[in-house]
Design a protein around this motif. Sequence first.
Motif, PDB file in Angstrom:
ATOM      1  N   LEU A 146       0.690  -1.076  -0.101  1.00  0.00           N
ATOM      2  CA  LEU A 146      -0.025   0.088   0.024  1.00  0.00           C
ATOM      3  C   LEU A 146       0.792   1.375  -0.040  1.00  0.00           C
ATOM      4  CD1 LEU A 146      -2.865  -0.897   2.385  1.00  0.00           C
ATOM      5  CD2 LEU A 146      -2.883  -0.390  -0.176  1.00  0.00           C
ATOM      6  N   ARG A 167       0.163   3.797  -2.708  1.00  0.00           N
ATOM      7  CA  ARG A 167      -0.721   5.057  -2.344  1.00  0.00           C
ATOM      8  C   ARG A 167       0.330   6.071  -1.887  1.00  0.00           C
ATOM      9  NH1 ARG A 167      -6.092   2.561  -0.007  1.00  0.00           N
ATOM     10  NH2 ARG A 167      -6.773   1.143  -1.367  1.00  0.00           N
ATOM     11  N   ASP A 192      -7.323   2.353   7.956  1.00  0.00           N
ATOM     12  CA  ASP A 192      -8.760   1.604   7.604  1.00  0.00           C
ATOM     13  C   ASP A 192      -8.346   0.659   6.288  1.00  0.00           C
ATOM     14  OD1 ASP A 192     -10.395   2.657   9.681  1.00  0.00           O
ATOM     15  OD2 ASP A 192     -10.929   4.103   8.505  1.00  0.00           O
ATOM     16  N   ALA A 193      -7.736   1.518   5.611  1.00  0.00           N
ATOM     17  CA  ALA A 193      -7.395   0.579   4.266  1.00  0.00           C
ATOM     18  C   ALA A 193      -6.424  -0.557   4.393  1.00  0.00           C
ATOM     19  CB  ALA A 193      -6.842   1.535   3.094  1.00  0.00           C
ATOM     20  N   ASP A 245      -8.278  -3.414   6.157  1.00  0.00           N
ATOM     21  CA  ASP A 245      -8.972  -4.154   5.141  1.00  0.00           C
ATOM     22  C   ASP A 245      -8.161  -4.912   4.689  1.00  0.00           C
ATOM     23  OD1 ASP A 245     -11.476  -3.181   5.923  1.00  0.00           O
ATOM     24  OD2 ASP A 245     -11.488  -1.642   4.414  1.00  0.00           O
ATOM     25  N   ALA A 246      -6.848  -4.487   3.995  1.00  0.00           N
ATOM     26  CA  ALA A 246      -6.098  -5.220   3.147  1.00  0.00           C
ATOM     27  C   ALA A 246      -5.491  -6.216   3.607  1.00  0.00           C
ATOM     28  CB  ALA A 246      -4.863  -4.465   2.285  1.00  0.00           C
TER      29      ALA A 246
END
Length: 183
Positions: free
Chosen positions: A22, A26, A34-35, A38-39
């Motif tokens: 990530l 990003r 949060d991301a 989830d990942a």
Amino acid sequence: MRVSKEQAARNRERILDAASRLIRERGISGMGVDALADAAGMTHGSMYSQFGSKERLVEEAVTHAVVGKEREIPDGFALGDYFSEYLSAGHRDKPGSGCPFAALCCEMPRQSGGVRERFTAGVRRMIGLLSARMASTLKPRQREEKALATAASLIGALVLARAVNDPKLSDDILRATRNHLSD
């Protein structure tokens, strides 16, 4: 419910895998908790219990990304093959699994000392790796200078090829740099 040491280690690895991907996709500032949760398929609590803070997680994710890329380089690699792979459209188009230096270098001046230290250590290892593959006819200082310039050319070309919005120009940047380094 307590988690075994083995499960905790697997969870940690899963978090680091997701975080290192990530941050390359990003950016560090673009990787939200949060991301990441989830990942990684984890909860916020499990991430904080593993790392204590986002900064510590980022430090370890940078190291994880660098070490992961180093492991992909075969022993006794030829520089020409390395240049071709590094300066390829496939590498350019998949930053999440690509070079962490090209993905993160523009963010480093705004990061903490710990994050920058991990990044810098990785750059030094890349330079050492390249230097070790340089012609043995060069003196050690010449090899180091050439390795520094080569690393800067590789990383800079990849960053620039990703930044432009003209596909032909992007391909030309990669090709021209490959050709220049192979001379």
